[in-house]
Motif scaffolding. Sequence first.
Motif, PDB file in Angstrom:
ATOM      1  N   ILE A  70     -56.042  54.258 -20.893  1.00 50.10           N
ATOM      2  CA  ILE A  70     -56.672  55.472 -20.347  1.00 50.10           C
ATOM      3  C   ILE A  70     -56.433  55.566 -18.844  1.00 50.10           C
ATOM      4  CG2 ILE A  70     -58.885  56.620 -19.897  1.00 50.10           C
ATOM      5  CD1 ILE A  70     -59.850  55.496 -22.602  1.00 50.10           C
ATOM      6  N   LEU A  71     -56.607  54.448 -18.140  1.00 52.20           N
ATOM      7  CA  LEU A  71     -56.361  54.450 -16.697  1.00 52.20           C
ATOM      8  C   LEU A  71     -54.926  54.871 -16.386  1.00 52.20           C
ATOM      9  CD1 LEU A  71     -58.199  51.182 -15.547  1.00 52.20           C
ATOM     10  CD2 LEU A  71     -58.938  53.545 -15.234  1.00 52.20           C
ATOM     11  N   ALA A  72     -53.978  54.407 -17.216  1.00 52.40           N
ATOM     12  CA  ALA A  72     -52.577  54.782 -17.012  1.00 52.40           C
ATOM     13  C   ALA A  72     -52.365  56.273 -17.245  1.00 52.40           C
ATOM     14  CB  ALA A  72     -51.680  53.965 -17.937  1.00 52.40           C
ATOM     15  N   PHE A  73     -52.986  56.804 -18.296  1.00 52.13           N
ATOM     16  CA  PHE A  73     -52.803  58.233 -18.614  1.00 52.13           C
ATOM     17  C   PHE A  73     -53.399  59.122 -17.512  1.00 52.13           C
ATOM     18  CE2 PHE A  73     -53.298  56.647 -23.240  1.00 52.13           C
ATOM     19  CZ  PHE A  73     -52.013  56.150 -23.212  1.00 52.13           C
ATOM     20  N   TYR A  90     -49.434  46.193 -15.571  1.00 50.26           N
ATOM     21  CA  TYR A  90     -49.844  45.444 -14.372  1.00 50.26           C
ATOM     22  C   TYR A  90     -49.340  46.142 -13.106  1.00 50.26           C
ATOM     23  CZ  TYR A  90     -49.251  41.882 -10.721  1.00 50.26           C
ATOM     24  OH  TYR A  90     -49.239  41.213  -9.532  1.00 50.26           O
ATOM     25  N   ILE A  91     -48.089  46.559 -13.124  1.00 49.59           N
ATOM     26  CA  ILE A  91     -47.503  47.243 -11.970  1.00 49.59           C
ATOM     27  C   ILE A  91     -48.060  48.654 -11.842  1.00 49.59           C
ATOM     28  CG2 ILE A  91     -45.363  48.155 -10.984  1.00 49.59           C
ATOM     29  CD1 ILE A  91     -45.589  45.146 -10.773  1.00 49.59           C
ATOM     30  N   TYR A  92     -48.123  49.385 -12.966  1.00 54.17           N
ATOM     31  CA  TYR A  92     -48.574  50.786 -12.928  1.00 54.17           C
ATOM     32  C   TYR A  92     -49.994  50.907 -12.393  1.00 54.17           C
ATOM     33  CZ  TYR A  92     -44.690  51.250 -16.302  1.00 54.17           C
ATOM     34  OH  TYR A  92     -43.490  51.214 -16.925  1.00 54.17           O
ATOM     35  N   ILE A  93     -50.894  50.100 -12.969  1.00 48.34           N
ATOM     36  CA  ILE A  93     -52.303  50.176 -12.578  1.00 48.34           C
ATOM     37  C   ILE A  93     -52.481  49.750 -11.124  1.00 48.34           C
ATOM     38  CG2 ILE A  93     -54.633  49.347 -13.082  1.00 48.34           C
ATOM     39  CD1 ILE A  93     -53.505  51.146 -15.247  1.00 48.34           C
ATOM     40  N   GLU A  94     -51.736  48.723 -10.708  1.00 51.86           N
ATOM     41  CA  GLU A  94     -51.842  48.263  -9.324  1.00 51.86           C
ATOM     42  C   GLU A  94     -51.399  49.347  -8.340  1.00 51.86           C
ATOM     43  OE1 GLU A  94     -49.025  45.610  -6.671  1.00 51.86           O
ATOM     44  OE2 GLU A  94     -50.157  44.321  -8.041  1.00 51.86           O
ATOM     45  N   LYS A  95     -50.278  49.989  -8.637  1.00 56.66           N
ATOM     46  CA  LYS A  95     -49.754  51.010  -7.724  1.00 56.66           C
ATOM     47  C   LYS A  95     -50.670  52.229  -7.645  1.00 56.66           C
ATOM     48  CE  LYS A  95     -45.887  48.916  -6.668  1.00 56.66           C
ATOM     49  NZ  LYS A  95     -45.616  48.403  -5.302  1.00 56.66           N
ATOM     50  N   ILE A  96     -51.348  52.539  -8.734  1.00 57.29           N
ATOM     51  CA  ILE A  96     -52.181  53.738  -8.775  1.00 57.29           C
ATOM     52  C   ILE A  96     -53.606  53.465  -8.304  1.00 57.29           C
ATOM     53  CG2 ILE A  96     -53.143  55.546 -10.271  1.00 57.29           C
ATOM     54  CD1 ILE A  96     -50.667  55.131 -12.083  1.00 57.29           C
ATOM     55  N   TYR A  97     -54.182  52.307  -8.724  1.00 55.48           N
ATOM     56  CA  TYR A  97     -55.604  52.055  -8.468  1.00 55.48           C
ATOM     57  C   TYR A  97     -55.871  50.880  -7.529  1.00 55.48           C
ATOM     58  CZ  TYR A  97     -56.151  55.106 -12.526  1.00 55.48           C
ATOM     59  OH  TYR A  97     -56.087  56.166 -13.404  1.00 55.48           O
ATOM     60  N   GLY A  98     -54.859  50.111  -7.205  1.00 60.18           N
ATOM     61  CA  GLY A  98     -55.076  48.980  -6.321  1.00 60.18           C
ATOM     62  C   GLY A  98     -54.872  47.645  -7.027  1.00 60.18           C
ATOM     63  N   LYS A  99     -54.810  46.573  -6.218  1.00 56.29           N
ATOM     64  CA  LYS A  99     -54.448  45.260  -6.745  1.00 56.29           C
ATOM     65  C   LYS A  99     -55.464  44.681  -7.724  1.00 56.29           C
ATOM     66  CE  LYS A  99     -51.264  43.548  -3.247  1.00 56.29           C
ATOM     67  NZ  LYS A  99     -50.936  42.405  -2.338  1.00 56.29           N
ATOM     68  N   VAL A 100     -56.750  44.930  -7.481  1.00 47.58           N
ATOM     69  CA  VAL A 100     -57.770  44.335  -8.361  1.00 47.58           C
ATOM     70  C   VAL A 100     -57.614  44.837  -9.787  1.00 47.58           C
ATOM     71  CG1 VAL A 100     -60.233  44.139  -8.842  1.00 47.58           C
ATOM     72  CG2 VAL A 100     -59.416  43.994  -6.486  1.00 47.58           C
ATOM     73  N   TRP A 101     -57.517  46.155  -9.962  1.00 47.26           N
ATOM     74  CA  TRP A 101     -57.391  46.721 -11.303  1.00 47.26           C
ATOM     75  C   TRP A 101     -56.060  46.344 -11.938  1.00 47.26           C
ATOM     76  CZ3 TRP A 101     -61.300  48.301 -14.043  1.00 47.26           C
ATOM     77  CH2 TRP A 101     -62.451  48.757 -13.399  1.00 47.26           C
ATOM     78  N   GLY A 102     -55.014  46.297 -11.131  1.00 46.12           N
ATOM     79  CA  GLY A 102     -53.719  45.872 -11.657  1.00 46.12           C
ATOM     80  C   GLY A 102     -53.766  44.444 -12.139  1.00 46.12           C
ATOM     81  N   TYR A 103     -54.417  43.579 -11.356  1.00 47.05           N
ATOM     82  CA  TYR A 103     -54.542  42.181 -11.750  1.00 47.05           C
ATOM     83  C   TYR A 103     -55.295  42.037 -13.074  1.00 47.05           C
ATOM     84  CZ  TYR A 103     -55.760  37.267 -11.741  1.00 47.05           C
ATOM     85  OH  TYR A 103     -55.912  35.955 -12.108  1.00 47.05           O
ATOM     86  N   LEU A 104     -56.390  42.755 -13.217  1.00 48.18           N
ATOM     87  CA  LEU A 104     -57.191  42.658 -14.436  1.00 48.18           C
ATOM     88  C   LEU A 104     -56.398  43.148 -15.647  1.00 48.18           C
ATOM     89  CD1 LEU A 104     -60.713  43.796 -13.154  1.00 48.18           C
ATOM     90  CD2 LEU A 104     -59.905  41.467 -13.627  1.00 48.18           C
ATOM     91  N   PHE A 145     -51.835  62.248 -13.727  1.00 43.84           N
ATOM     92  CA  PHE A 145     -52.368  63.330 -12.895  1.00 43.84           C
ATOM     93  C   PHE A 145     -52.386  62.927 -11.417  1.00 43.84           C
ATOM     94  CE2 PHE A 145     -54.144  63.952 -17.122  1.00 43.84           C
ATOM     95  CZ  PHE A 145     -53.915  65.305 -17.336  1.00 43.84           C
ATOM     96  N   ILE A 146     -52.737  61.660 -11.159  1.00 45.82           N
ATOM     97  CA  ILE A 146     -52.797  61.182  -9.778  1.00 45.82           C
ATOM     98  C   ILE A 146     -51.413  61.200  -9.142  1.00 45.82           C
ATOM     99  CG2 ILE A 146     -53.314  59.180  -8.325  1.00 45.82           C
ATOM    100  CD1 ILE A 146     -55.485  58.424 -10.357  1.00 45.82           C
ATOM    101  N   LEU A 147     -50.413  60.714  -9.877  1.00 48.45           N
ATOM    102  CA  LEU A 147     -49.056  60.677  -9.339  1.00 48.45           C
ATOM    103  C   LEU A 147     -48.485  62.080  -9.168  1.00 48.45           C
ATOM    104  CD1 LEU A 147     -47.549  57.651 -11.320  1.00 48.45           C
ATOM    105  CD2 LEU A 147     -48.266  57.711  -8.928  1.00 48.45           C
ATOM    106  N   ARG A 148     -48.835  62.988 -10.072  1.00 47.97           N
ATOM    107  CA  ARG A 148     -48.372  64.374  -9.932  1.00 47.97           C
ATOM    108  C   ARG A 148     -48.948  65.002  -8.667  1.00 47.97           C
ATOM    109  NH1 ARG A 148     -45.649  67.844 -14.236  1.00 47.97           N
ATOM    110  NH2 ARG A 148     -45.092  66.298 -15.819  1.00 47.97           N
ATOM    111  N   ARG A 149     -50.186  64.668  -8.364  1.00 43.45           N
ATOM    112  CA  ARG A 149     -50.821  65.216  -7.174  1.00 43.45           C
ATOM    113  C   ARG A 149     -50.152  64.665  -5.916  1.00 43.45           C
ATOM    114  NH1 ARG A 149     -57.111  64.463  -7.090  1.00 43.45           N
ATOM    115  NH2 ARG A 149     -56.799  65.692  -8.994  1.00 43.45           N
TER     116      ARG A 149
END
Length: 442
Positions: A366-369, A78-92, A373-377
């Motif tokens: 998959i989104l987390a994996f 929930y936290i990882y996806i939200e921080k990387i992709y935004g609140k909507v995806w984190g919430y889901l 790459f996104i966080l490394r960038r």
Amino acid sequence: MDNKAQLNRGFGLTASLALVVGTIIGSGIFFKQGSVLASAGSTTSALIAWAAGGILTLASGMSVAEIGSQMAKTGGLYIYIEKIYGKVWGYLAGWMQVIFYGPAMMGSISAYFGILFVDLFQLPKMWAIPSAIIALAFVGIINSIPNRFSAGFQILTTTLKMLPIVALIIFGMFFGQHEALGQTVTAVAHTNSGGFGVAILATLFAYDGWVTLANISGEIKNPQKVLPKAIVFGLIIVIISYVGVSYGTYRSLDAANIVALGQNTTIHMATSAFGVVGGRLMSVAVLISLLGTLNGKIVSFPRVLFAMARDGLFPFAKTFSKINMRTKTPNAAIWFMIVLGDLMLLLTNPDRLTDIAMFTTFLFYILAFVGVFILRRKDPTGVNRAFSTPLYPFIPILAIAGSLYVEISEILHDFSGVVISIAVVAIGLPVYLVLSKRQIKK
């Protein structure tokens, strides 16, 4: 009760390791031997399938460990996806775990406990569901008191479940009368069971559960360092256990017998090796194993609900975001999810629900994996990264490939389940929109 209270960091490295190992090792290693072997076609291929599933899971664990080392907050995906992709995806991602996957897992594990319990003690079948509900409530009570008790219970159950695993490995290696490699099953059994790919898929499901540790980062001592160590070393222990038990089984029984015995393979092996008492002790070990797995789920999933409620993104957020002042545990969140687990146990088939939920679970994996790459960038120097995935970018790519394999398999073999899975997650979207609008008004 006081919402200002903080979760207690009661999970050190030992307890965190026990949570990873104890949550993954449930009943799969004891009951999957026949089906994996039948699908693989030979003992050699089956061992490779167990090892391959473990390697893919280890790649997944390392990838999430890198993300977790940068976001040491309760809530996991929930936290990882939200921080990387935004609140909507984190919430889901959180909605999926709280409403669907978590309760289904709790209901399924407790249901299986009830079935085995009445069989072991020769009770009437009508007592299976009450036994399951009592088991779920018992572990819920342990989790409603200070978390040093749930941590201690996890260490105890994990230690006890490892004893028969070690015994089976040793017996098979030193006293087995068969060649572990090269045995084949009949063409009919192999054809009817799906092939080598299905065998790997079965092992991936048996390895699932490692991500639960990420959900309780707020209760881990020094999570930036402990979480990656616990996930990586915990998965290595599980891989050795799974491959070791499989090797011991193939040494002890011939391939045709293993396929014929199916789910009874390990119990039969224990009875042959250690007598009737040994078989009963193995059944007790499986019950303890299930309680340990159930404890891991109850430790983990309610923390996702707590994190969402703390952010105001769940109905009755004030209630579910409260922490008991004395125990420092989110008891309202814990018992809400236990009630959901009981409802699934009573009204539906939890096993079927966990299968259905697998598609969206791996979708968020998959989104987390990809997030690695996104966080490394964003942070190429790694200043905020306490743990770096080795062999980057190969390891996260391998994790993505393994998860895509699960997704494609689910689409091909259970398309209706995939549709239901997506629909359940999609229901969370209007709920999010309503709750987010309320936050804006505030």
